[in-house]
Design a protein around this motif. Structure first.
Motif, PDB file in Angstrom:
ATOM      1  N   ASN A 182     -10.856  49.650   8.665  1.00  0.00           N
ATOM      2  CA  ASN A 182      -9.685  49.989   9.477  1.00  0.00           C
ATOM      3  C   ASN A 182      -8.697  48.817   9.573  1.00  0.00           C
ATOM      4  N   ILE A 183      -8.336  48.298   8.390  1.00  0.00           N
ATOM      5  CA  ILE A 183      -7.376  47.184   8.328  1.00  0.00           C
ATOM      6  C   ILE A 183      -6.054  47.743   7.792  1.00  0.00           C
ATOM      7  N   PRO A 184      -4.953  47.602   8.532  1.00  0.00           N
ATOM      8  CA  PRO A 184      -3.676  48.081   8.013  1.00  0.00           C
ATOM      9  C   PRO A 184      -3.331  47.394   6.694  1.00  0.00           C
ATOM     10  N   ALA A 185      -2.613  48.108   5.828  1.00  0.00           N
ATOM     11  CA  ALA A 185      -2.238  47.568   4.517  1.00  0.00           C
ATOM     12  C   ALA A 185      -0.719  47.559   4.393  1.00  0.00           C
ATOM     13  N   ALA A 186      -0.208  46.497   3.796  1.00  0.00           N
ATOM     14  CA  ALA A 186       1.237  46.337   3.591  1.00  0.00           C
ATOM     15  C   ALA A 186       1.489  46.065   2.121  1.00  0.00           C
ATOM     16  N   GLY A 187       2.310  46.921   1.481  1.00  0.00           N
ATOM     17  CA  GLY A 187       2.525  46.802   0.032  1.00  0.00           C
ATOM     18  C   GLY A 187       3.966  46.492  -0.313  1.00  0.00           C
ATOM     19  N   MET A 188       4.128  45.845  -1.457  1.00  0.00           N
ATOM     20  CA  MET A 188       5.462  45.431  -1.889  1.00  0.00           C
ATOM     21  C   MET A 188       6.317  46.606  -2.371  1.00  0.00           C
ATOM     22  N   HIS A 189       5.697  47.704  -2.825  1.00  0.00           N
ATOM     23  CA  HIS A 189       6.500  48.831  -3.325  1.00  0.00           C
ATOM     24  C   HIS A 189       6.272  50.120  -2.540  1.00  0.00           C
ATOM     25  N   ILE A 190       5.563  50.032  -1.434  1.00  0.00           N
ATOM     26  CA  ILE A 190       5.436  51.182  -0.541  1.00  0.00           C
ATOM     27  C   ILE A 190       6.749  51.256   0.246  1.00  0.00           C
ATOM     28  N   PRO A 191       7.326  52.458   0.420  1.00  0.00           N
ATOM     29  CA  PRO A 191       8.633  52.518   1.099  1.00  0.00           C
ATOM     30  C   PRO A 191       8.644  51.710   2.409  1.00  0.00           C
ATOM     31  N   PHE A 192       9.732  50.961   2.615  1.00  0.00           N
ATOM     32  CA  PHE A 192       9.883  50.059   3.755  1.00  0.00           C
ATOM     33  C   PHE A 192       9.556  50.764   5.077  1.00  0.00           C
ATOM     34  N   PRO A 193       8.855  50.154   6.029  1.00  0.00           N
ATOM     35  CA  PRO A 193       8.379  48.765   5.985  1.00  0.00           C
ATOM     36  C   PRO A 193       7.081  48.549   5.216  1.00  0.00           C
ATOM     37  N   GLY A 194       6.669  49.522   4.410  1.00  0.00           N
ATOM     38  CA  GLY A 194       5.594  49.302   3.449  1.00  0.00           C
ATOM     39  C   GLY A 194       4.204  49.181   4.029  1.00  0.00           C
ATOM     40  N   THR A 195       4.049  49.582   5.281  1.00  0.00           N
ATOM     41  CA  THR A 195       2.824  49.255   6.020  1.00  0.00           C
ATOM     42  C   THR A 195       2.257  50.483   6.710  1.00  0.00           C
ATOM     43  N   GLY A 196       0.936  50.580   6.740  1.00  0.00           N
ATOM     44  CA  GLY A 196       0.328  51.695   7.446  1.00  0.00           C
ATOM     45  C   GLY A 196      -1.178  51.612   7.389  1.00  0.00           C
ATOM     46  N   SER A 197      -1.822  52.678   7.875  1.00  0.00           N
ATOM     47  CA  SER A 197      -3.277  52.690   7.847  1.00  0.00           C
ATOM     48  C   SER A 197      -3.750  53.596   6.710  1.00  0.00           C
ATOM     49  N   VAL A 198      -4.906  53.237   6.178  1.00  0.00           N
ATOM     50  CA  VAL A 198      -5.461  53.912   5.004  1.00  0.00           C
ATOM     51  C   VAL A 198      -6.756  54.593   5.422  1.00  0.00           C
ATOM     52  N   SER A 199      -6.929  55.835   4.991  1.00  0.00           N
ATOM     53  CA  SER A 199      -8.213  56.494   5.228  1.00  0.00           C
ATOM     54  C   SER A 199      -8.638  57.195   3.946  1.00  0.00           C
ATOM     55  N   LYS A 200      -9.946  57.479   3.846  1.00  0.00           N
ATOM     56  CA  LYS A 200     -10.424  58.192   2.661  1.00  0.00           C
ATOM     57  C   LYS A 200     -10.073  59.663   2.815  1.00  0.00           C
ATOM     58  N   ASP A 201      -9.668  60.273   1.733  1.00  0.00           N
ATOM     59  CA  ASP A 201      -9.258  61.670   1.780  1.00  0.00           C
ATOM     60  C   ASP A 201      -9.624  62.310   0.438  1.00  0.00           C
ATOM     61  N   ARG A 202     -10.589  63.197   0.453  1.00  0.00           N
ATOM     62  CA  ARG A 202     -11.106  63.806  -0.784  1.00  0.00           C
ATOM     63  C   ARG A 202     -11.445  62.716  -1.803  1.00  0.00           C
ATOM     64  N   ALA A 203     -10.952  62.845  -3.049  1.00  0.00           N
ATOM     65  CA  ALA A 203     -11.317  61.839  -4.056  1.00  0.00           C
ATOM     66  C   ALA A 203     -10.447  60.589  -3.950  1.00  0.00           C
ATOM     67  N   GLY A 204      -9.466  60.625  -3.065  1.00  0.00           N
ATOM     68  CA  GLY A 204      -8.551  59.490  -2.966  1.00  0.00           C
ATOM     69  C   GLY A 204      -8.387  59.010  -1.540  1.00  0.00           C
ATOM     70  N   TYR A 205      -7.152  58.756  -1.171  1.00  0.00           N
ATOM     71  CA  TYR A 205      -6.862  58.153   0.131  1.00  0.00           C
ATOM     72  C   TYR A 205      -5.652  58.835   0.763  1.00  0.00           C
ATOM     73  N   ALA A 206      -5.586  58.743   2.078  1.00  0.00           N
ATOM     74  CA  ALA A 206      -4.376  59.153   2.807  1.00  0.00           C
ATOM     75  C   ALA A 206      -3.785  57.901   3.434  1.00  0.00           C
ATOM     76  N   PHE A 207      -2.474  57.903   3.572  1.00  0.00           N
ATOM     77  CA  PHE A 207      -1.766  56.736   4.101  1.00  0.00           C
ATOM     78  C   PHE A 207      -0.878  57.200   5.247  1.00  0.00           C
ATOM     79  N   ALA A 208      -1.032  56.575   6.393  1.00  0.00           N
ATOM     80  CA  ALA A 208      -0.198  56.912   7.552  1.00  0.00           C
ATOM     81  C   ALA A 208       0.728  55.740   7.839  1.00  0.00           C
ATOM     82  N   PRO A 209       2.005  55.839   7.413  1.00  0.00           N
ATOM     83  CA  PRO A 209       2.902  54.692   7.583  1.00  0.00           C
ATOM     84  C   PRO A 209       3.250  54.453   9.039  1.00  0.00           C
ATOM     85  N   ILE A 210       3.462  53.193   9.409  1.00  0.00           N
ATOM     86  CA  ILE A 210       3.989  52.907  10.745  1.00  0.00           C
ATOM     87  C   ILE A 210       5.491  53.210  10.702  1.00  0.00           C
TER      88      ILE A 210
END
Ligand code: ZN
Length: 310
Positions: A280-308
């Motif tokens: 449960n560590i927020p992630a901030a990426g250089m090419h994720i739409p600004f402000p590029g930051t949110g929480s990551v959870s597992k979702d089916r075979a991949g992940y879901a991202f909830a941006p702040i």
């Protein structure tokens, strides 16, 4: 923790403003100018991290390949485009001797379009001489271009922090292929910063108090994720682990053409996103739409991202 996040604060007493308007350029196709404000994405103990948008744009579907069918892939794009930004992050460490570190520096004058970074630093009351260091996730042009201004160092006091595998790769390439534009830019950056380029760090090393370098090689040979920790709270600055967030969180096996070793890039993406989701560590990426930051959870075979929010 995210509730008390606020918009930009003055981080330093106002110092002299830049003498000249910096007209910098950047990577993605020109878009309508968007006056993004610096945004606080992390505040804990003595650390504050601001998201800075160097450029807003999009990634084209033609850049991506992987096990998904073109029809599957298309579902995650709108008219073949996925919103994307070029972000940098500013780490403020308070204390007896306050410090300011940039994490990556945007595209600067090396790309088409205007760079938002200098204006965003000004909006925070910071000028280039205030920057004590620049931590590089890797040395692609859209991350190091902003280190140079008219061929000279843009940050006169800054030390440069970069991983050993990254600097070794690009300097070897510059020797073999001096005309490679990325290798040539790396060479220019290294000569402009001279002795202020720190001894390269190794993966796993704590490069500043509370800032650890994690192995995320694949996108480039020395691609690094920075794990920040203060007062028991953590943040992952995940660099170029993803380019089209809308596609690559749900389908993490998909890679952009920019991933130099796609197998390693997929492994690194899953390893780091698992860490973010499981701990449960927020992630901030250089090419994720600004402000590029949110929480990551597992979702089916991949992940879901909830941006702040912004
Ligand atoms: Zn990039």
């Amino acid at each position: 923790m995210m509730n008390d996040l606020t918009h930009s604060h003055m981080i330093h007493p106002a110092r002299r403003l830049l003498g000249a308007t910096l007209l910098l350029l950047c990577l993605l196709p020109a878009q309508t100018a968007r006056a993004a404000e610096p945004f606080v994405i992390f505040k804990a103990g003595s650390m504050t991290v601001y998201a800075l948008e160097d450029h807003a744009g999009s990634m084209d579907i033609s850049l991506f390949s992987g096990p998904a069918s073109p029809e599957q892939r298309q579902k995650y794009f709108i008219n073949g485009k996925s919103p994307s930004s070029i972000n940098a992050f500013l780490l403020e460490i308070r204390g007896a001797e306050p410090r300011l570190y940039l994490v990556d520096a945007g595209f600067g004058q090396l790309g088409p379009g205007n760079s938002g970074l200098p204006g965003q630093l000004r909006a925070l009351g910071a000028v280039p001489p205030d920057i004590d260091g620049v931590l590089l996730t890797h040395m692609h042009l859209d991350h190091i271009g902003g280190l140079l201004q008219d061929g000279k160092r843009a940050f006169p006091r800054a030390a440069i922090f970069v991983s050993g595998p990254e600097i070794n790769y690009w300097t070897a390439l510059a020797g073999r292929e001096p005309n490679n534009p990325n290798a040539a830019a790396v060479k220019n950056v290294l000569s402009a910063y001279g002795a202020d380029v720190k001894a390269p760090f190794a993966f796993g090393e704590e490069i500043l108090p509370g800032v650890q370098a994690l192995d995320a090689a694949g996108h480039t040979p020395g691609h690094t994720v920075f794990k920040l920790e203060a007062d028991g709270k953590r943040l992952l600055i995940i660099g170029d682990l993803l380019h089209a967030a809308a596609l690559q969180f749900p389908l993490p096996d998909e890679c952009p053409r920019y991933d130099m070793d796609t197998q390693a890039a997929v492994k690194a993406r899953k390893r780091i996103l698992n860490l973010a989701a499981e701990q449960n560590i927020p992630a901030a990426g250089m090419h994720i739409p600004f402000p590029g930051t949110g929480s990551v959870s597992k979702d089916r075979a991949g992940y879901a991202f909830a941006p702040i929010g912004r």
